[in-house]
Design a protein around this motif. Structure first.
Motif: not given
Length: 115
Positions: A1-28
């Protein structure tokens, strides 16, 4: 079965920007891992909703509006398609999306084929 996955980022981007460099690398790395998951077809990430152009046709006339169609804070930030055995497998992949951990969300929709 194929599923379309829609990702909502707005709040997540703000929170991820506040992460340490190491944590941001893990997100990437987490996003890279999802893109390399068997059955995942990724598409380029969308630009911000404020850069959107919305097109409507009314009475045979094409109308354009700057910005997104819906006035909401949570706008789709990216889309990918997942080939999975069932919804439970799709949920497992969606739970790995960093945006889901940092205030965003992933919406899963079964794909429909039109002839």
């Amino acid at each position: 079965m194929k599923y379309v996955m829609l990702t909502y980022h707005v709040d997540a981007q703000e929170r991820q920007a506040a992460l340490s460099e190491e944590e941001q690398k893990q997100v990437y790395a987490d996003y890279q891992g999802i893109n390399q998951t068997p059955g995942v077809t990724s598409v380029p990430r969308m630009g911000p909703p404020e850069n959107a152009t919305t097109v409507r046709v009314e009475g045979g006339k094409t109308l354009t509006t700057d910005g997104p169609f819906v006035g909401m804070k949570e706008a789709v930030g990216s889309v990918f398609v997942l080939e999975a055995d069932d919804l439970d497998a799709a949920i497992e992949v969606a739970a790995r999306v960093p945006a889901a951990r940092y205030g965003g969300a992933v919406e899963i929709r079964p794909s429909e084929v039109y002839c």
